[in-house]
Design a protein around this motif. Structure first.
Motif, PDB file in Angstrom:
ATOM      1  N   SER A 194       0.834  -1.209   0.000  1.00  0.00           N
ATOM      2  CA  SER A 194       0.000   0.000   0.000  1.00  0.00           C
ATOM      3  C   SER A 194       0.864   1.253   0.000  1.00  0.00           C
ATOM      4  O   SER A 194       0.556   2.236  -0.692  1.00  0.00           O
ATOM      5  N   MET A 195       1.956   1.213   0.773  1.00  0.00           N
ATOM      6  CA  MET A 195       2.856   2.367   0.806  1.00  0.00           C
ATOM      7  C   MET A 195       3.501   2.595  -0.566  1.00  0.00           C
ATOM      8  O   MET A 195       3.602   3.739  -1.035  1.00  0.00           O
ATOM      9  N   LEU A 196       3.948   1.523  -1.197  1.00  0.00           N
ATOM     10  CA  LEU A 196       4.580   1.658  -2.506  1.00  0.00           C
ATOM     11  C   LEU A 196       3.585   2.190  -3.535  1.00  0.00           C
ATOM     12  O   LEU A 196       3.909   3.065  -4.350  1.00  0.00           O
ATOM     13  N   LEU A 197       2.361   1.680  -3.481  1.00  0.00           N
ATOM     14  CA  LEU A 197       1.332   2.149  -4.411  1.00  0.00           C
ATOM     15  C   LEU A 197       1.027   3.629  -4.174  1.00  0.00           C
ATOM     16  O   LEU A 197       0.881   4.406  -5.127  1.00  0.00           O
ATOM     17  N   ALA A 198       0.935   4.005  -2.881  1.00  0.00           N
ATOM     18  CA  ALA A 198       0.677   5.416  -2.565  1.00  0.00           C
ATOM     19  C   ALA A 198       1.810   6.304  -3.065  1.00  0.00           C
ATOM     20  O   ALA A 198       1.581   7.405  -3.581  1.00  0.00           O
ATOM     21  N   LEU A 199       3.064   5.819  -2.923  1.00  0.00           N
ATOM     22  CA  LEU A 199       4.212   6.592  -3.397  1.00  0.00           C
ATOM     23  C   LEU A 199       4.159   6.781  -4.905  1.00  0.00           C
ATOM     24  O   LEU A 199       4.391   7.881  -5.419  1.00  0.00           O
ATOM     25  N   LEU A 200       3.832   5.709  -5.627  1.00  0.00           N
ATOM     26  CA  LEU A 200       3.755   5.808  -7.088  1.00  0.00           C
ATOM     27  C   LEU A 200       2.615   6.720  -7.531  1.00  0.00           C
ATOM     28  O   LEU A 200       2.748   7.492  -8.490  1.00  0.00           O
ATOM     29  N   VAL A 201       1.488   6.623  -6.842  1.00  0.00           N
ATOM     30  CA  VAL A 201       0.336   7.452  -7.206  1.00  0.00           C
ATOM     31  C   VAL A 201       0.610   8.925  -6.933  1.00  0.00           C
ATOM     32  O   VAL A 201       0.212   9.809  -7.698  1.00  0.00           O
ATOM     33  N   LEU A 202       1.338   9.224  -5.844  1.00  0.00           N
ATOM     34  CA  LEU A 202       1.564  10.607  -5.452  1.00  0.00           C
ATOM     35  C   LEU A 202       2.704  11.277  -6.218  1.00  0.00           C
ATOM     36  O   LEU A 202       2.925  12.477  -6.046  1.00  0.00           O
ATOM     37  N   ILE A 203       3.457  10.528  -7.012  1.00  0.00           N
ATOM     38  CA  ILE A 203       4.553  11.139  -7.772  1.00  0.00           C
ATOM     39  C   ILE A 203       4.016  12.148  -8.783  1.00  0.00           C
ATOM     40  O   ILE A 203       4.572  13.241  -8.970  1.00  0.00           O
ATOM     41  N   VAL A 204       2.907  11.792  -9.438  1.00  0.00           N
ATOM     42  CA  VAL A 204       2.343  12.701 -10.453  1.00  0.00           C
ATOM     43  C   VAL A 204       1.880  14.012  -9.816  1.00  0.00           C
ATOM     44  O   VAL A 204       2.249  15.098 -10.293  1.00  0.00           O
ATOM     45  N   PRO A 205       1.083  13.985  -8.737  1.00  0.00           N
ATOM     46  CA  PRO A 205       0.738  15.269  -8.092  1.00  0.00           C
ATOM     47  C   PRO A 205       1.956  16.041  -7.610  1.00  0.00           C
ATOM     48  O   PRO A 205       1.972  17.278  -7.647  1.00  0.00           O
ATOM     49  N   CYS A 206       2.987  15.295  -7.165  1.00  0.00           N
ATOM     50  CA  CYS A 206       4.193  15.977  -6.702  1.00  0.00           C
ATOM     51  C   CYS A 206       4.900  16.690  -7.849  1.00  0.00           C
ATOM     52  O   CYS A 206       5.406  17.803  -7.685  1.00  0.00           O
ATOM     53  N   LEU A 207       4.926  16.051  -9.026  1.00  0.00           N
ATOM     54  CA  LEU A 207       5.526  16.702 -10.190  1.00  0.00           C
ATOM     55  C   LEU A 207       4.766  17.972 -10.564  1.00  0.00           C
ATOM     56  O   LEU A 207       5.365  19.016 -10.850  1.00  0.00           O
ATOM     57  N   ILE A 208       3.441  17.882 -10.539  1.00  0.00           N
ATOM     58  CA  ILE A 208       2.628  19.062 -10.851  1.00  0.00           C
ATOM     59  C   ILE A 208       2.867  20.154  -9.823  1.00  0.00           C
ATOM     60  O   ILE A 208       3.027  21.338 -10.156  1.00  0.00           O
ATOM     61  N   PHE A 209       2.915  19.754  -8.560  1.00  0.00           N
ATOM     62  CA  PHE A 209       3.146  20.713  -7.480  1.00  0.00           C
ATOM     63  C   PHE A 209       4.522  21.369  -7.604  1.00  0.00           C
ATOM     64  O   PHE A 209       4.668  22.591  -7.453  1.00  0.00           O
ATOM     65  N   SER A 210       5.544  20.561  -7.900  1.00  0.00           N
ATOM     66  CA  SER A 210       6.901  21.105  -8.014  1.00  0.00           C
ATOM     67  C   SER A 210       7.015  22.070  -9.188  1.00  0.00           C
ATOM     68  O   SER A 210       7.658  23.120  -9.090  1.00  0.00           O
ATOM     69  N   ARG A 211       6.366  21.753 -10.306  1.00  0.00           N
ATOM     70  CA  ARG A 211       6.401  22.654 -11.452  1.00  0.00           C
ATOM     71  C   ARG A 211       5.649  23.943 -11.155  1.00  0.00           C
ATOM     72  O   ARG A 211       6.022  25.018 -11.632  1.00  0.00           O
ATOM     73  N   ASN A 212       4.599  23.825 -10.369  1.00  0.00           N
ATOM     74  CA  ASN A 212       3.839  25.018  -9.981  1.00  0.00           C
ATOM     75  C   ASN A 212       4.694  25.968  -9.155  1.00  0.00           C
ATOM     76  O   ASN A 212       4.451  27.182  -9.123  1.00  0.00           O
ATOM     77  N   ILE A 213       5.694  25.427  -8.485  1.00  0.00           N
ATOM     78  CA  ILE A 213       6.609  26.261  -7.697  1.00  0.00           C
ATOM     79  C   ILE A 213       7.815  26.687  -8.536  1.00  0.00           C
ATOM     80  O   ILE A 213       8.239  27.847  -8.492  1.00  0.00           O
ATOM     81  N   VAL A 214       8.344  25.749  -9.313  1.00  0.00           N
ATOM     82  CA  VAL A 214       9.594  26.004 -10.027  1.00  0.00           C
ATOM     83  C   VAL A 214       9.402  26.985 -11.182  1.00  0.00           C
ATOM     84  O   VAL A 214      10.253  27.861 -11.410  1.00  0.00           O
ATOM     85  N   ASN A 215       8.293  26.874 -11.919  1.00  0.00           N
ATOM     86  CA  ASN A 215       8.098  27.741 -13.092  1.00  0.00           C
ATOM     87  C   ASN A 215       8.108  29.229 -12.732  1.00  0.00           C
ATOM     88  O   ASN A 215       8.783  30.020 -13.394  1.00  0.00           O
ATOM     89  N   PRO A 216       7.354  29.675 -11.692  1.00  0.00           N
ATOM     90  CA  PRO A 216       7.460  31.092 -11.306  1.00  0.00           C
ATOM     91  C   PRO A 216       8.867  31.473 -10.859  1.00  0.00           C
ATOM     92  O   PRO A 216       9.344  32.578 -11.156  1.00  0.00           O
ATOM     93  N   LEU A 217       9.544  30.581 -10.151  1.00  0.00           N
ATOM     94  CA  LEU A 217      10.911  30.881  -9.716  1.00  0.00           C
ATOM     95  C   LEU A 217      11.846  31.019 -10.918  1.00  0.00           C
ATOM     96  O   LEU A 217      12.714  31.901 -10.940  1.00  0.00           O
ATOM     97  N   LYS A 218      11.666  30.157 -11.899  1.00  0.00           N
ATOM     98  CA  LYS A 218      12.485  30.243 -13.107  1.00  0.00           C
ATOM     99  C   LYS A 218      12.253  31.577 -13.813  1.00  0.00           C
ATOM    100  O   LYS A 218      13.198  32.227 -14.274  1.00  0.00           O
ATOM    101  N   CYS A 219      10.981  31.984 -13.872  1.00  0.00           N
ATOM    102  CA  CYS A 219      10.656  33.268 -14.495  1.00  0.00           C
ATOM    103  C   CYS A 219      11.324  34.411 -13.729  1.00  0.00           C
ATOM    104  O   CYS A 219      11.889  35.327 -14.332  1.00  0.00           O
ATOM    105  N   MET A 220      11.274  34.355 -12.395  1.00  0.00           N
ATOM    106  CA  MET A 220      11.889  35.416 -11.586  1.00  0.00           C
ATOM    107  C   MET A 220      13.405  35.431 -11.743  1.00  0.00           C
ATOM    108  O   MET A 220      14.029  36.497 -11.739  1.00  0.00           O
ATOM    109  N   VAL A 221      14.012  34.264 -11.895  1.00  0.00           N
ATOM    110  CA  VAL A 221      15.464  34.200 -12.113  1.00  0.00           C
ATOM    111  C   VAL A 221      15.826  34.880 -13.430  1.00  0.00           C
ATOM    112  O   VAL A 221      16.784  35.667 -13.511  1.00  0.00           O
ATOM    113  N   GLU A 222      15.044  34.596 -14.475  1.00  0.00           N
ATOM    114  CA  GLU A 222      15.322  35.214 -15.768  1.00  0.00           C
ATOM    115  C   GLU A 222      15.179  36.739 -15.697  1.00  0.00           C
ATOM    116  O   GLU A 222      15.998  37.479 -16.271  1.00  0.00           O
TER     117      GLU A 222
END
Length: 495
Positions: A194-222
């Motif tokens: 169950s833990m492994l399945l939860a980890l695999l399922v949550l990777i996609v939301p984590c990627l979306i969440f990380s991009r939601n943070i990284v993209n504005p930061l990348k814009c501010m860096v530029e």
């Protein structure tokens, strides 16, 4: 940068999830193991007591009433032709464990697995202790972990009693929880999956969440990189209602302010160049006059006494003008230095005003002006400051008023004291200051060259502003060209 930050967020998220799952899983396994052991213990205890009760009813029905216990249960069973083995074999299969019965008189093991008898002396000391306790009419239990992982042994001894309270035998069950290990392991594997399945399922939301943070930061860096290269027109365009949005908005505000500061710096640089050009011109003129006069005197071109004296006076005037410019530059440089110390002491600000007016009154009179001082007799305003610097500040403004006033017009010096502090106003009627020049009158490199300001250096008001700032005095200028010009000093009360 983007990939690195995204990888870090994923790594931190995964580590946090693994740590949380490990902690929760470990706590769950501990609780589950304890609960399972408790349930097994309770089940075997109930089975043992149930068998003991069933045997007590069986014996009490089949054996003679009030048979002598000291003769032994085995003897009475022979006499009554009881086939206990078959009954206990059935009970042993129900209990799913080793089932023994101990005679209360001869302490002989009658049945093990309902098949054969063993001697009492072959029983381990720990079990004999439990049997002795059960002989007293109390169910006793012993438990310990076996050498096999997650397997526990239970030894339970329960008395077989007649209705009159006599203990005729003891039922002993030796139970092993062999299947408990597989149950716990199965639960552990289910939890891990169950833990492994939860980890695999949550990777996609984590990627979306990380991009939601990284993209504005990348814009501010530029944007910040472009700002470091001098491009202050760039904007992040990030609109969020969180800390990233606040940061992006601050960067946009910073770019606007840097653009304005860059514009002001360019204007200031142009003013500085213009000022240096004017100062160079002003210095070149007296130097040229002095040099030409000296050459005329040295070459004997000028020989008349009156001409010689005129040349000397002209050289003296030019040297005084040069000295004044140099002194103003040095004075401004000192006041601009934060480490330059001003000697402050308790004074009466009204005395400073009166002293300045008294000193410049004869200069104004020679220029055809009258200085009118408007104060209340005997009024004082205690203040802590540098008397000489404050006198210089007021004297510079009053001297300018004399210089730029229409001939014959009076100069007003008005002092009022109220709850907010002391307000000193120096007003005159003259050429005035153009509206475009008002914002710059206190700037160091701003100077207006004209017939009325031939001997000026353009530093007097800048020096006055620096002195006012060092004393926390507000200074401002208002002007209507050709009508009235006022310089206002606002001196706050000091505690």
């Amino acid at each position: 940068m983007k990939r690195k930050l995204t990888a870090q967020i994923l790594l931190y998220f995964t580590a946090a999830l693994v740590l949380m799952c490990s902690t929760v899983g470990g706590i769950f396994l501990i609780i589950y193991t304890r609960t399972t052991v408790h349930n097994y213990r309770s089940g075997f205890l109930q089975k043992t007591e149930a068998i003991a009760h069933s045997l007590s009813v069986y014996f009490e029905q089949e054996l003679p009433e009030y048979y002598p216990i000291e003769s032994g249960l085995k003897e009475q069973m022979k006499q009554s032709n009881l086939r206990l083995g078959i009954y206990l074999d059935f009970m042993d299969n129900i209990a799913l464990s080793n089932l023994w019965i101990v005679d209360s008189a001869t302490k002989t093991i009658h049945v093990e697995f309902g098949k054969y008898n063993i001697t009492y002396s072959s029983i381990p000391a720990e079990v004999r202790t439990l049997i002795d306790q059960a002989m007293e009419g109390e169910t006793s239990i012993s438990e310990r972990w076996s050498d096999r992982m997650l397997e526990k042994n239970f030894i339970i001894a329960s008395p077989v009693q007649f209705s009159d309270g006599r203990t005729v035998a003891v039922v002993v069950i030796h139970a092993r929880t062999g299947d408990m290990f597989s149950t716990i392991m199965e639960a552990g594997w289910v939890l891990a999956g169950s833990m492994l399945l939860a980890l695999l399922v949550l990777i996609v939301p984590c990627l979306i969440f990380s991009r939601n943070i990284v993209n504005p930061l990348k814009c501010m860096v530029e944007i910040t990189v472009r700002m470091t290269k001098g491009d202050y027109t760039a904007k992040t365009g990030v609109k969020r209602q969180d800390e990233l949005g606040v940061l992006a908005n601050n960067i946009d505000i910073l770019s606007v302010r840097l653009k304005e500061a860059d514009r002001q710096q360019a204007e200031l640089e142009q003013l500085r160049k213009t000022y240096i050009s004017n100062i160079s011109h002003e210095l070149r003129t007296p130097v040229a006059v002095i040099r030409s006069s000296l050459e005329a005197l040295c070459d004997g071109v000028v020989t008349g006494q009156e001409q010689v004296e005129a040349y000397y006076k002209e050289m003296l005037a030019e040297s005084v003008h040069m000295n004044r410019m140099v002194n103003d530059l040095l004075e401004l440089s000192r006041l601009q230095n934060p480490s330059y110390h001003i000697e402050k002491q308790p004074i009466d600000f009204m005395m400073v005003v009166e002293d300045v007016v008294r000193t410049l009154r004869h200069i104004a009179r020679n220029a055809g002006h009258a200085i009118e001082l408007n104060t209340i007799d005997g009024e004082i305003f205690p203040f802590c400051g540098d008397y000489g610097r404050l006198r210089q500040m007021l004297g510079t403004v009053l001297d300018n008023a004399i210089k730029f006033s229409i001939p014959g017009e009076p100069i007003q010096v008005t002092v009022t004291i109220d709850t907010s502090g002391c307000t000193t106003r120096i007003s005159n009627k003259g050429t005035g200051i153009q509206e475009k020049d008002l914002p710059h009158v206190f700037e160091e490199y701003y100077m207006s060259i004209g017939e009325t300001n031939r001997t000026g250096t353009g530093l007097g008001l800048a020096i006055a502003k620096r002195i006012a700032d060092r004393h926390s005095i507000g200074i401002e200028a208002t002007s209507v060209p050709g009508e009235k010009t006022s310089f206002i000093f606002r001196i706050p009360w000091q505690r």
